[in-house]
Design a protein around this motif. Structure first.
Motif, PDB file in Angstrom:
ATOM      1  N   SER A 264       8.664 -10.417  -6.361  1.00  0.00           N
ATOM      2  CA  SER A 264       9.644  -9.532  -5.719  1.00  0.00           C
ATOM      3  C   SER A 264       9.810  -8.282  -6.572  1.00  0.00           C
ATOM      4  CB  SER A 264      10.995 -10.243  -5.553  1.00  0.00           C
ATOM      5  OG  SER A 264      11.628 -10.365  -6.811  1.00  0.00           O
ATOM      6  N   LEU A 265      10.109  -7.182  -5.899  1.00  0.00           N
ATOM      7  CA  LEU A 265      10.378  -5.929  -6.598  1.00  0.00           C
ATOM      8  C   LEU A 265      11.619  -5.308  -5.987  1.00  0.00           C
ATOM      9  CD1 LEU A 265       9.719  -3.499  -8.440  1.00  0.00           C
ATOM     10  CD2 LEU A 265       8.158  -2.672  -6.673  1.00  0.00           C
ATOM     11  N   VAL A 266      12.657  -5.168  -6.806  1.00  0.00           N
ATOM     12  CA  VAL A 266      13.855  -4.463  -6.342  1.00  0.00           C
ATOM     13  C   VAL A 266      13.764  -3.041  -6.879  1.00  0.00           C
ATOM     14  CG1 VAL A 266      16.376  -4.402  -6.267  1.00  0.00           C
ATOM     15  CG2 VAL A 266      15.186  -6.605  -6.492  1.00  0.00           C
ATOM     16  N   HIS A 267      13.689  -2.078  -5.957  1.00  0.00           N
ATOM     17  CA  HIS A 267      13.633  -0.686  -6.376  1.00  0.00           C
ATOM     18  C   HIS A 267      15.034  -0.098  -6.271  1.00  0.00           C
ATOM     19  CE1 HIS A 267      11.446   3.462  -6.132  1.00  0.00           C
ATOM     20  NE2 HIS A 267      11.983   3.211  -7.295  1.00  0.00           N
ATOM     21  N   PHE A 268      15.670   0.108  -7.420  1.00  0.00           N
ATOM     22  CA  PHE A 268      17.024   0.646  -7.452  1.00  0.00           C
ATOM     23  C   PHE A 268      16.930   2.162  -7.256  1.00  0.00           C
ATOM     24  CE2 PHE A 268      17.060  -3.273  -9.879  1.00  0.00           C
ATOM     25  CZ  PHE A 268      18.175  -3.927  -9.379  1.00  0.00           C
ATOM     26  N   GLN A 269      17.443   2.622  -6.122  1.00  0.00           N
ATOM     27  CA  GLN A 269      17.305   4.033  -5.755  1.00  0.00           C
ATOM     28  C   GLN A 269      18.670   4.703  -5.712  1.00  0.00           C
ATOM     29  OE1 GLN A 269      15.124   5.459  -1.904  1.00  0.00           O
ATOM     30  NE2 GLN A 269      17.316   5.646  -1.533  1.00  0.00           N
ATOM     31  N   ARG A 270      18.928   5.579  -6.696  1.00  0.00           N
ATOM     32  CA  ARG A 270      20.214   6.281  -6.691  1.00  0.00           C
ATOM     33  C   ARG A 270      20.171   7.432  -5.688  1.00  0.00           C
ATOM     34  NH1 ARG A 270      22.602   8.197 -12.381  1.00  0.00           N
ATOM     35  NH2 ARG A 270      20.985   9.776 -12.204  1.00  0.00           N
ATOM     36  N   SER A 271      19.055   8.127  -5.624  1.00  0.00           N
ATOM     37  CA  SER A 271      18.891   9.210  -4.635  1.00  0.00           C
ATOM     38  C   SER A 271      17.552   9.029  -3.946  1.00  0.00           C
ATOM     39  CB  SER A 271      18.878  10.586  -5.304  1.00  0.00           C
ATOM     40  OG  SER A 271      19.841  10.670  -6.305  1.00  0.00           O
ATOM     41  N   PRO A 272      17.523   9.208  -2.619  1.00  0.00           N
ATOM     42  CA  PRO A 272      16.243   9.124  -1.917  1.00  0.00           C
ATOM     43  C   PRO A 272      15.374  10.331  -2.272  1.00  0.00           C
ATOM     44  CG  PRO A 272      17.998   9.792  -0.415  1.00  0.00           C
ATOM     45  CD  PRO A 272      18.649   9.545  -1.741  1.00  0.00           C
ATOM     46  N   GLN A 273      14.103  10.241  -1.982  1.00  0.00           N
ATOM     47  CA  GLN A 273      13.178  11.305  -2.370  1.00  0.00           C
ATOM     48  C   GLN A 273      12.456  11.889  -1.166  1.00  0.00           C
ATOM     49  OE1 GLN A 273      12.485  12.849  -5.077  1.00  0.00           O
ATOM     50  NE2 GLN A 273      13.142  11.577  -6.803  1.00  0.00           N
ATOM     51  N   TRP A 274      12.074  13.145  -1.308  1.00  0.00           N
ATOM     52  CA  TRP A 274      11.171  13.762  -0.338  1.00  0.00           C
ATOM     53  C   TRP A 274       9.753  13.353  -0.714  1.00  0.00           C
ATOM     54  CZ3 TRP A 274      12.524  16.848   3.842  1.00  0.00           C
ATOM     55  CH2 TRP A 274      13.869  17.252   3.896  1.00  0.00           C
ATOM     56  N   ILE A 275       9.044  12.774   0.242  1.00  0.00           N
ATOM     57  CA  ILE A 275       7.676  12.319  -0.046  1.00  0.00           C
ATOM     58  C   ILE A 275       6.696  13.158   0.776  1.00  0.00           C
ATOM     59  CG2 ILE A 275       6.078  10.357  -0.022  1.00  0.00           C
ATOM     60  CD1 ILE A 275       8.448   9.770  -1.821  1.00  0.00           C
ATOM     61  N   MET A 276       5.862  13.892   0.081  1.00  0.00           N
ATOM     62  CA  MET A 276       4.851  14.738   0.742  1.00  0.00           C
ATOM     63  C   MET A 276       3.549  13.940   0.860  1.00  0.00           C
ATOM     64  SD  MET A 276       3.694  17.658   1.830  1.00  0.00           S
ATOM     65  CE  MET A 276       4.427  19.175   1.290  1.00  0.00           C
ATOM     66  N   PRO A 277       3.092  13.702   2.101  1.00  0.00           N
ATOM     67  CA  PRO A 277       1.836  12.952   2.226  1.00  0.00           C
ATOM     68  C   PRO A 277       0.659  13.831   1.811  1.00  0.00           C
ATOM     69  CG  PRO A 277       2.599  13.679   4.389  1.00  0.00           C
ATOM     70  CD  PRO A 277       3.627  14.155   3.404  1.00  0.00           C
ATOM     71  N   VAL A 278      -0.235  13.270   1.036  1.00  0.00           N
ATOM     72  CA  VAL A 278      -1.402  14.051   0.565  1.00  0.00           C
ATOM     73  C   VAL A 278      -2.663  13.218   0.777  1.00  0.00           C
ATOM     74  CG1 VAL A 278      -0.219  15.498  -1.130  1.00  0.00           C
ATOM     75  CG2 VAL A 278      -0.945  13.191  -1.781  1.00  0.00           C
ATOM     76  N   PRO A 279      -3.804  13.876   0.892  1.00  0.00           N
ATOM     77  CA  PRO A 279      -5.041  13.123   1.085  1.00  0.00           C
ATOM     78  C   PRO A 279      -5.450  12.415  -0.203  1.00  0.00           C
ATOM     79  CG  PRO A 279      -5.512  15.457   0.855  1.00  0.00           C
ATOM     80  CD  PRO A 279      -4.031  15.325   0.853  1.00  0.00           C
ATOM     81  N   TYR A 280      -6.098  11.290  -0.050  1.00  0.00           N
ATOM     82  CA  TYR A 280      -6.660  10.605  -1.223  1.00  0.00           C
ATOM     83  C   TYR A 280      -8.017  10.056  -0.841  1.00  0.00           C
ATOM     84  CZ  TYR A 280      -7.509   7.438  -5.050  1.00  0.00           C
ATOM     85  OH  TYR A 280      -8.085   6.826  -6.114  1.00  0.00           O
ATOM     86  N   PHE A 281      -9.005  10.302  -1.649  1.00  0.00           N
ATOM     87  CA  PHE A 281     -10.327   9.707  -1.416  1.00  0.00           C
ATOM     88  C   PHE A 281     -11.063   9.623  -2.744  1.00  0.00           C
ATOM     89  CE2 PHE A 281     -11.989  13.943  -1.793  1.00  0.00           C
ATOM     90  CZ  PHE A 281     -11.040  14.747  -1.177  1.00  0.00           C
ATOM     91  N   THR A 282     -12.008   8.688  -2.798  1.00  0.00           N
ATOM     92  CA  THR A 282     -12.805   8.542  -4.017  1.00  0.00           C
ATOM     93  C   THR A 282     -14.080   9.371  -3.873  1.00  0.00           C
ATOM     94  OG1 THR A 282     -13.812   6.567  -3.093  1.00  0.00           O
ATOM     95  CG2 THR A 282     -11.942   6.241  -4.561  1.00  0.00           C
ATOM     96  N   TYR A 283     -14.687   9.696  -5.011  1.00  0.00           N
ATOM     97  CA  TYR A 283     -15.976  10.386  -5.004  1.00  0.00           C
ATOM     98  C   TYR A 283     -17.075   9.355  -5.226  1.00  0.00           C
ATOM     99  CZ  TYR A 283     -13.376  14.771  -5.506  1.00  0.00           C
ATOM    100  OH  TYR A 283     -12.514  15.837  -5.312  1.00  0.00           O
ATOM    101  N   SER A 284     -18.165   9.478  -4.471  1.00  0.00           N
ATOM    102  CA  SER A 284     -19.303   8.565  -4.644  1.00  0.00           C
ATOM    103  C   SER A 284     -20.155   9.050  -5.816  1.00  0.00           C
ATOM    104  CB  SER A 284     -20.152   8.551  -3.370  1.00  0.00           C
ATOM    105  OG  SER A 284     -20.714   9.843  -3.181  1.00  0.00           O
ATOM    106  N   GLU A 285     -21.059   8.196  -6.271  1.00  0.00           N
ATOM    107  CA  GLU A 285     -21.982   8.587  -7.343  1.00  0.00           C
ATOM    108  C   GLU A 285     -22.818   9.793  -6.896  1.00  0.00           C
ATOM    109  OE1 GLU A 285     -23.663   9.382 -10.579  1.00  0.00           O
ATOM    110  OE2 GLU A 285     -21.967   8.001 -10.538  1.00  0.00           O
ATOM    111  N   GLU A 286     -23.171   9.821  -5.604  1.00  0.00           N
ATOM    112  CA  GLU A 286     -23.960  10.956  -5.084  1.00  0.00           C
ATOM    113  C   GLU A 286     -23.140  12.259  -5.198  1.00  0.00           C
ATOM    114  OE1 GLU A 286     -23.657   8.008  -3.353  1.00  0.00           O
ATOM    115  OE2 GLU A 286     -25.649   7.426  -4.040  1.00  0.00           O
ATOM    116  N   GLU A 287     -21.853  12.154  -4.882  1.00  0.00           N
ATOM    117  CA  GLU A 287     -21.018  13.366  -4.970  1.00  0.00           C
ATOM    118  C   GLU A 287     -20.888  13.823  -6.434  1.00  0.00           C
ATOM    119  OE1 GLU A 287     -17.746  13.313  -1.459  1.00  0.00           O
ATOM    120  OE2 GLU A 287     -17.965  11.422  -2.545  1.00  0.00           O
TER     121      GLU A 287
END
Ligand code: NAP
Length: 490
Positions: free
Chosen positions: A198-221
């Protein structure tokens, strides 16, 4: 310790993190005499100090390198802390600056001698050495801020700050509490949600979350990056990064403008689209303007926080007890491990080292009201003392390496005055700095940081401590110091 080589200048660099390594490389390339003082036994600064699960730099990896040392080896669009540490270790050896670093050398005092026009650097061991120029590269966020919660010391299990990660602490299959949801807390939730019981995340203030792209690079790249550095530049200078930096600084300086609206709409859409449970969605909905606290870039936080093992606790913490955390309403969260993602004392900079400038002026006295520096770099009364990533500099969602490089160009031009023998020391005038600070404070109050939230961007009087103008204005300011704002000591 360094000897004065002929008429050459002697440089002390404090700190072997990203900025200190930069200064060392630049000075070595000019053939100048320098010593880097590093309090620990490794280079890396932030990236050595922080080892928490999920540690990632939210600046695109190819934009988070020195401009003169691109790195084809990144594994993904965003780099992990250990990868970044590997990069800096590689750079230090490639540029041959490691022999000039004194490890285990904690600077405790830096004192200006008015008669000799030189600095004495004193180590915690009592050892002393004399230099003409001090480059203060000791970082910004390096003194953990511990929360004042009754009973914190009574916790029976491991309880530690994120910058002091305890590798032995139970995480896998354990009941973990995490206090704080800044960039650090959010990254930890994403990394451990699937590992805990279990994980209790104690949050005093909520946050603005900006979605961003994520991807890995291949050995070829990666092979392609090695073969053609232009491919790296295409990312480093892409609209995805540079365009975002510009739009971001436009947004924080024009808080009712279109860029800010775009950021807020995008983040709120992300919340609506990503969080299914309406109760959780409301807990996570920010109640202040976007980017007032540091905007959080994350591609996976909303997924992680919806893992059934995770609960977001928004109540007030009353106390820590040996077995867990007691809320003000009496609810008790039993915990094995308590992680404190509660941020840093952002007003410390080089302190607790004592710095005494001209005429006995101490840094503590000069900073009694707030830490400040002329264009974030120089201080009236502290001749030949230059800060990298010092107070009032840009601290947003962009590369501090880029910031430090531009600051170095500014410093180098001031040091040229000494190199040319036009004087023995250079420092901004009191009047020029007062004017800068007056303009900065007036502008800072109208930025998003002054719009009504708590954050480490604010000083004790609630004045935003950061660069309040556009990125282009910073770029312009760093191209050439206004020499008329400086006094040169003959
Ligand atoms: P932070 O942004 O200062 O966040 C601290 C968090 O702890 C906030 O959520 C704060 O709540 C909470 N908190 C503090 N004291 C508390 C208390 N007594 N009770 C309950 N909650 C408490 O710290 P951080 O997350 O370590 O990040 C610091 C900075 O490091 C970031 O802003 C960023 O500049 C840098 N960073 C960068 C990256 C990156 O990817 N580039 C990653 C991590 C960190 P309130 O909001 O209510 O005050």
């Amino acid at each position: 310790m360094s000897e004065k080589p002929g008429a050459g200048l002697r440089f002390a660099i404090v700190g072997a993190g990203m900025a200190g390594i930069l200064a060392a490389i630049k000075l070595k390339q000019r053939g100048e005499a320098f010593t880097v003082f590093e309090k620990t036994d490794r280079i890396g600064g932030t990236w050595r100090e922080n080892r928490y699960p999920g540690l990632t730099c939210d600046v695109p990896a190819h934009a988070y390198t020195y401009s003169f040392e691109p790195y084809p080896e990144w594994q993904a669009y965003y780099a992990t802390g250990p990868e970044i540490q590997t990069y800096f270790e590689m750079v230090v050896d490639k540029y041959g600056v490691r022999p000039a670093i004194r490890f285990g050398a904690e600077v405790s005092g830096i004192d200006w001698d008015d008669g000799q026009a030189e600095w004495t650097v004193t180590l915690a061991t009592g050892e002393r050495a004399v230099f003409d120029v001090v480059i203060c590269a000791s970082g910004v966020l390096h003194h953990p801020r511990m929360p004042e919660i009754p009973g914190l010391d009574s916790f029976a299990g491991p309880a530690f700050h994120t910058a002091r990660w305890d590798d032995a602490a139970p995480i896998d299959g354990a009941n973990v509490g995490l206090i704080g949801c800044g960039s650090t807390g959010v990254q930890i939730v994403t990394a451990i949600a699937a590992r805990v019981n279990s994980l209790v995340h104690f949050q005093r203030s909520p946050q603005w979350i900006m979605p961003v792209p994520y991807f890995t690079y291949s050995e070829e790249e990666r092979a392609a990056f090695r073969a053609d550095p232009a491919l790296i530049d295409a990312i480093r200078f892409s609209d995805e990064y540079i365009g975002n930096v510009r739009r971001f600084t436009d947004a924080i300086t024009d808080i009712d403008g279109p860029q800010m609206k775009m950021i807020e709409d995008y983040c709120l859409q992300n919340l609506e689209n990503s969080v299914r449970d309406p109760v959780l969605r409301e807990k996570l909905r920010p109640n202040y303007r976007a980017a007032c606290k540091r905007l959080i870039y994350s591609w996976s936080y909303y997924d992680a926080v919806q893992n059934p093992a995770v609960s977001v606790e928004t109540g007030r913490i009353a106390a820590v007890e040996p077995g867990g955390v007691r809320m003000a309403d009496g609810t008790f969260h039993p915990l094995d491990t308590l992680v404190l993602a509660t941020g840093f004392q952002a007003d410390r900079f080089i302190r607790p080292a004592g710095v005494t400038g001209a005429g006995g002026l101490t840094l503590d006295a000069f900073w009694a009201r707030r830490p400040t520096a002329h264009y974030a770099i120089t201080l009236p009364g502290f001749p030949n003392f230059f800060m990298l990533n010092g107070p009032t500099g840009p601290v947003g969602n962009f590369s501090l390496i880029d910031i430090a490089e531009r600051q170095w160009d500014y410093i180098d031009q001031l040091v040229d005055v000494l190199r040319r023998g036009e004087g023995r020391a250079v420092a901004p005038t009191v009047a020029a700095h007062a004017d800068y600070e007056e303009r900065r404070i007036a502008a800072a109050k109208t930025t998003i940081f002054g719009s009504g939230c708590t954050s480490w961007y604010l000083d004790a009087e609630g004045v935003p401590a950061s660069w309040p103008w556009s990125y282009d204005a910073f770029d312009d300011a760093m191209r050439q110091p206004k020499f008329e704002e400086y006094a040169v000591l003959a």
